[in-house]
Write a protein that holds these residues in place. Structure first.
Motif, PDB file in Angstrom:
ATOM      1  N   ASN A  84      -0.352  -6.126   7.635  1.00  0.00           N
ATOM      2  CA  ASN A  84       0.104  -6.111   6.246  1.00  0.00           C
ATOM      3  C   ASN A  84       0.946  -4.891   5.890  1.00  0.00           C
ATOM      4  O   ASN A  84       1.385  -4.765   4.759  1.00  0.00           O
ATOM      5  N   ASP A  85       1.129  -3.982   6.847  1.00  0.00           N
ATOM      6  CA  ASP A  85       1.905  -2.754   6.606  1.00  0.00           C
ATOM      7  C   ASP A  85       1.410  -1.996   5.373  1.00  0.00           C
ATOM      8  O   ASP A  85       2.186  -1.525   4.544  1.00  0.00           O
ATOM      9  N   LYS A  86       0.085  -1.869   5.253  1.00  0.00           N
ATOM     10  CA  LYS A  86      -0.524  -1.175   4.118  1.00  0.00           C
ATOM     11  C   LYS A  86      -1.466  -0.082   4.641  1.00  0.00           C
ATOM     12  O   LYS A  86      -2.689  -0.227   4.583  1.00  0.00           O
ATOM     13  N   PRO A  87      -0.898   1.019   5.131  1.00  0.00           N
ATOM     14  CA  PRO A  87      -1.755   2.070   5.671  1.00  0.00           C
ATOM     15  C   PRO A  87      -2.680   2.683   4.625  1.00  0.00           C
ATOM     16  O   PRO A  87      -3.791   3.092   4.947  1.00  0.00           O
TER      17      PRO A  87
ATOM     18  N   SER B 133       3.111 -11.032  15.836  1.00  0.00           N
ATOM     19  CA  SER B 133       3.894 -11.499  14.696  1.00  0.00           C
ATOM     20  C   SER B 133       4.836 -12.631  15.095  1.00  0.00           C
ATOM     21  O   SER B 133       5.538 -13.182  14.261  1.00  0.00           O
TER      22      SER B 133
ATOM     23  N   TYR C  68      -4.949  -4.453   7.670  1.00  0.00           N
ATOM     24  CA  TYR C  68      -4.144  -3.770   6.653  1.00  0.00           C
ATOM     25  C   TYR C  68      -3.040  -2.924   7.272  1.00  0.00           C
ATOM     26  O   TYR C  68      -1.894  -2.971   6.837  1.00  0.00           O
ATOM     27  N   ALA C  69      -3.389  -2.138   8.285  1.00  0.00           N
ATOM     28  CA  ALA C  69      -2.424  -1.193   8.858  1.00  0.00           C
ATOM     29  C   ALA C  69      -1.329  -1.885   9.654  1.00  0.00           C
ATOM     30  O   ALA C  69      -0.159  -1.537   9.524  1.00  0.00           O
ATOM     31  N   VAL C  70      -1.686  -2.855  10.495  1.00  0.00           N
ATOM     32  CA  VAL C  70      -0.729  -3.454  11.426  1.00  0.00           C
ATOM     33  C   VAL C  70      -0.073  -4.712  10.861  1.00  0.00           C
ATOM     34  O   VAL C  70       1.138  -4.857  10.886  1.00  0.00           O
TER      35      VAL C  70
END
Length: 147
Positions: free
Chosen positions: A41-44, A96, A37-39
């Motif tokens: 999906n950019d969803k911290p 990525s 999620y954090a890395v």
């Protein structure tokens, strides 16, 4: 209800094990989900929710129940011995650069790195998946274990 379903499924899996066989359970790893999620999906905020214990997640197939390793070890403690836990995909998914993933040199190096890293406790904890290998402790009846 979940415990009963889990026992019924384990009962059937162990029933079909060959003598000396092992049961391998591959499951999502909660700490790996935090990294995803954090890395990736950019969803911290979603990563924080997982860290705070809100792991429930619905999909088009319904809700998923995530079990941590301790829950599975405790559920099987009377019937099966935990042999080892392995990490799966602790580093591969973090790049990525999808183009490089199709080159032989990168793939072979990453395979070697993943194999080494996923055997280390630190990386097992953050791998996207865990594979826990178990073997039966005795050959007693599973009906006896369920009661």
């Amino acid at each position: 209800m979940i415990r009963l379903v889990t026992v019924e499924i384990l009962n059937e899996l162990v029933r079909v094990l060959k003598p000396g066989g092992r049961l391998s359970i591959v499951k999502h790893n909660e700490l790996g989900k935090v990294l995803a999620y954090a890395v990736l999906n950019d969803k911290p905020q979603a990563a924080l929710e997982v860290l705070n214990g809100n792991s429930d997640e619905g999909t088009v197939f319904g809700n998923r129940n995530l079990y941590n390793n301790d829950h599975l070890v405790n559920s099987l403690a009377d019937a099966m011995k935990l042999v080892d836990v392995y990490g799966i995909k602790s580093l591969f998914g973090l790049s990525s650069n999808n183009e490089i993933k199709f080159t032989d040199e990168w793939y072979q190096s990453m395979l070697e790195l993943e194999t080494k890293a996923d055997a280390m406790d630190e990386f097992k904890k953050i791998a996207f998946y865990n594979n826990s290998a178990r073997k039966p402790m005795t050959f007693r009846s599973w009906d006896e274990w369920r009661h």
